[in-house]
Design an enzyme around this catalytic site. Structure first.
Site, PDB file in Angstrom:
ATOM      1  N   SER A 136       0.859  -1.183   0.000  1.00  0.00           N
ATOM      2  CA  SER A 136       0.000   0.000   0.000  1.00  0.00           C
ATOM      3  C   SER A 136       0.896   1.234   0.000  1.00  0.00           C
ATOM      4  O   SER A 136       1.759   1.372   0.861  1.00  0.00           O
ATOM      5  CB  SER A 136      -0.878  -0.022   1.260  1.00  0.00           C
ATOM      6  OG  SER A 136      -1.613   1.181   1.367  1.00  0.00           O
ATOM      7  N   LYS A 164      -3.231   5.150  -2.558  1.00  0.00           N
ATOM      8  CA  LYS A 164      -4.225   5.971  -1.877  1.00  0.00           C
ATOM      9  C   LYS A 164      -4.693   7.065  -2.824  1.00  0.00           C
ATOM     10  O   LYS A 164      -3.885   7.651  -3.559  1.00  0.00           O
ATOM     11  CB  LYS A 164      -3.594   6.602  -0.629  1.00  0.00           C
ATOM     12  CG  LYS A 164      -3.159   5.582   0.408  1.00  0.00           C
ATOM     13  CD  LYS A 164      -4.346   4.924   1.077  1.00  0.00           C
ATOM     14  CE  LYS A 164      -3.912   4.068   2.257  1.00  0.00           C
ATOM     15  NZ  LYS A 164      -5.063   3.444   2.927  1.00  0.00           N
ATOM     16  N   GLU A 214     -11.308   0.549  -2.545  1.00  0.00           N
ATOM     17  CA  GLU A 214     -11.482   0.315  -1.118  1.00  0.00           C
ATOM     18  C   GLU A 214     -12.116   1.545  -0.468  1.00  0.00           C
ATOM     19  O   GLU A 214     -11.656   2.672  -0.669  1.00  0.00           O
ATOM     20  CB  GLU A 214     -10.087   0.034  -0.523  1.00  0.00           C
ATOM     21  CG  GLU A 214     -10.089  -0.554   0.866  1.00  0.00           C
ATOM     22  CD  GLU A 214      -8.661  -0.889   1.327  1.00  0.00           C
ATOM     23  OE1 GLU A 214      -7.789  -1.201   0.485  1.00  0.00           O
ATOM     24  OE2 GLU A 214      -8.409  -0.805   2.536  1.00  0.00           O
ATOM     25  N   ASP A 239     -13.521  -1.503   4.107  1.00  0.00           N
ATOM     26  CA  ASP A 239     -12.483  -1.545   5.144  1.00  0.00           C
ATOM     27  C   ASP A 239     -13.098  -0.950   6.410  1.00  0.00           C
ATOM     28  O   ASP A 239     -13.663  -1.677   7.251  1.00  0.00           O
ATOM     29  CB  ASP A 239     -11.251  -0.768   4.643  1.00  0.00           C
ATOM     30  CG  ASP A 239     -10.140  -0.612   5.679  1.00  0.00           C
ATOM     31  OD1 ASP A 239     -10.333  -0.985   6.850  1.00  0.00           O
ATOM     32  OD2 ASP A 239      -9.056  -0.083   5.334  1.00  0.00           O
ATOM     33  N   GLY A 291      -3.590  -3.811   6.455  1.00  0.00           N
ATOM     34  CA  GLY A 291      -2.486  -3.484   7.358  1.00  0.00           C
ATOM     35  C   GLY A 291      -2.757  -2.181   8.082  1.00  0.00           C
ATOM     36  O   GLY A 291      -3.594  -1.379   7.655  1.00  0.00           O
TER      37      GLY A 291
HETATM   38  O1  OSB Z   1      -6.874   2.026   4.853  1.00  0.00           O
HETATM   39  O2  OSB Z   1      -5.755   0.242   4.749  1.00  0.00           O
HETATM   40  C1  OSB Z   1      -5.870   1.400   5.125  1.00  0.00           C
HETATM   41  C2  OSB Z   1      -2.628   2.611   6.707  1.00  0.00           C
HETATM   42  C3  OSB Z   1      -3.121   3.323   7.764  1.00  0.00           C
HETATM   43  C4  OSB Z   1      -4.479   3.418   7.946  1.00  0.00           C
HETATM   44  C5  OSB Z   1      -5.346   2.801   7.061  1.00  0.00           C
HETATM   45  C6  OSB Z   1      -4.861   2.086   6.004  1.00  0.00           C
HETATM   46  C7  OSB Z   1      -3.468   2.004   5.801  1.00  0.00           C
HETATM   47  C8  OSB Z   1      -2.852   1.327   4.671  1.00  0.00           C
HETATM   48  C9  OSB Z   1      -1.459   0.821   4.839  1.00  0.00           C
HETATM   49  O3  OSB Z   1      -3.367   1.225   3.596  1.00  0.00           O
HETATM   50  C10 OSB Z   1      -1.432  -0.593   5.258  1.00  0.00           C
HETATM   51  C11 OSB Z   1      -0.062  -1.044   5.654  1.00  0.00           C
HETATM   52  O4  OSB Z   1       0.851  -0.958   4.833  1.00  0.00           O
HETATM   53  O5  OSB Z   1       0.106  -1.493   6.802  1.00  0.00           O
HETATM   54 MG    MG Z   2      -8.157   0.921   3.664  1.00  0.00          MG
END
Ligand code: OSB
Ligand code: MG
Length: 368
Positions: A136, A164, A214, A239, A291
């Site tokens: 991510s 993102k 997402e 999510d 994550g």
């Molecule tokens: O929306 O999945 C998410 C990180 C912080 C808060 C929310 C999210 C995320 C990530 C990163 O997408 C996930 C990771 O690399 O641990």
């Molecule tokens: Mg997410």
């Protein structure tokens, strides 16, 4: 078994680089690390995934500490437990606070597996020797920088790219990425940055062959996502909106989601995560492991969860070195050719590195 002692450490670890989402930017990761001890001196480890600010969900490091200290530990200490599934039942009179609950329950799961002498993956019924991982990527200054990052992670072997998006950095970003990487498994995460007023814009994503989008709409919505999904070809993956199996059932029955991002903390623990997995498998809904920028203990729990068979898409469970100069476990989590080898040692299968843990501990609390 009985939990006789709990140590809660408040941790602060600086990430190699800031991580930017539609809700904000993080670099200093603060979290709670939990160590539980049974009557025989065996230990189990858990990590709370709550952040220091309530931007993703309402929980924070401080609210977790409050809940763990004042409500969860008092319920748990000295109770006879035969299986970690019972921890959720003990905690059920306490509303929500899922990340706080999951941190303790995770430690109990690790302890349980260690007492049985089996890997945590096996204890929950998983049977993969290795798991596929994606990555991510936070919002970047410009498209050129993002393309460079994506190329770097593809070169490292990551099998799926998630980026993102937010209003003003969405369609052009995805178009640019698709042009640069026509065949890469690609998806976008909006972290609740849009509303139904943006349907026309979101529909423009349909031509880019994304695996999924997402959480485009509100963090607590299920209804509007169903309205949106009817208009979109791109599958929606929920999510933030999913806090329990009940939420999943309603979202699936309403047509709000075609894929579920499972995060152990968000749903209140491994037992609930497994129930969600089982329900989704029975109902033809693929899942994957999200994550929360975890340090090694939380990452190890995610790896165990991902060994269940309906974890169809690569997760966000990247290697330790993607986030940390030095992780708090030995060995660190290593990604090779886009795979993590699931450890075969008892419990989470990684050893807490006390030297590193002490280095990043800002406060500790003992309960017995
Ligand atoms: O929306 O999945 C998410 C990180 C912080 C808060 C929310 C999210 C995320 C990530 C990163 O997408 C996930 C990771 O690399 O641990
Ligand atoms: Mg997410």
């Amino acid at each position: 078994m009985q939990i006789k002692k709990v140590t809660v450490r408040k941790m602060k670890m600086r990430m190699k680089e800031p991580f930017a989402t539609s809700f904000g930017t993080m670099q200093d990761k603060q979290f709670l690390l939990l160590e539980v001890k049974d009557e025989k001196g065996n230990t189990g480890w858990g990590e709370s995934v709550a952040f220091d600010a309530p931007w993703y969900t309402e929980e924070t490091v401080e609210t977790n500490l409050h809940m763990i200290r004042d409500f969860l530990i008092p319920v748990l200490l000295g109770k006879e437990i035969t299986h970690p599934d019972e921890v959720g039942a003990l905690f059920s009179p306490i509303r929500k606070n899922n990340m706080a609950k999951a941190a303790i329950e995770g430690a109990v799961w690790d302890l349980y597996a260690k007492r049985k002498g089996i890997p945590l993956a096996e204890a929950i019924g998983g049977n993969r020797e290795r798991i596929e991982v994606g990555i991510s990527i936070g919002i970047q200054e410009n498209l050129a920088r993002l393309i460079e990052k994506v190329q770097g992670y593809l070169d490292e072997g990551y099998k799926r790219i998630k980026v993102k998006i937010k209003p003003g950095a969405d369609i052009d970003v995805i178009r640019g990425l698709r042009e640069a990487f026509p065949n890469v498994p690609l998806m976008a995460d909006a972290n609740s940055a849009y509303s139904l007023d943006n349907i026309d814009l979101l529909k423009q994503l349909d031509v880019f062959d994304l695996l999924m989008i997402e959480q485009p709409l509100a963090y607590d919505d299920i209804f509007d996502h169903a309205v949106l999904q009817k208009e979109l070809k791109t599958p929606i993956c929920l999510d933030e909106s999913i806090l329990s199996l009940e939420d999943v059932r309603k979202a699936v029955e309403m047509g709000s989601t075609k894929v579920i991002n499972v995060k152990i903390g968000r749903v209140g623990g491994l037992s609930e995560a497994k129930r969600i997995h089982d329900y989704c498998m029975a109902n033809g809904i693929p899942v994957w492991c999200g994550g929360m920028l975890e340090a090694g203990i939380g990452r190890a729990h995610n790896i165990a969860l991902t060994t269940l068979p309906n974890f169809v898409f690569p997760g966000d469970t990247a290697g330790s070195s993607r986030y940390w100069e030095k992780d708090i476990i030995k060995p660190e989590v290593v990604v090779e050719d886009g795979f993590i080898t699931v450890p075969d040692e008892p419990g989470i299968g990684y050893t807490p590195d006390f030297q590193t843990i002490d280095e990043f501990t800002t406060a500790s609390y003992h309960f017995e």
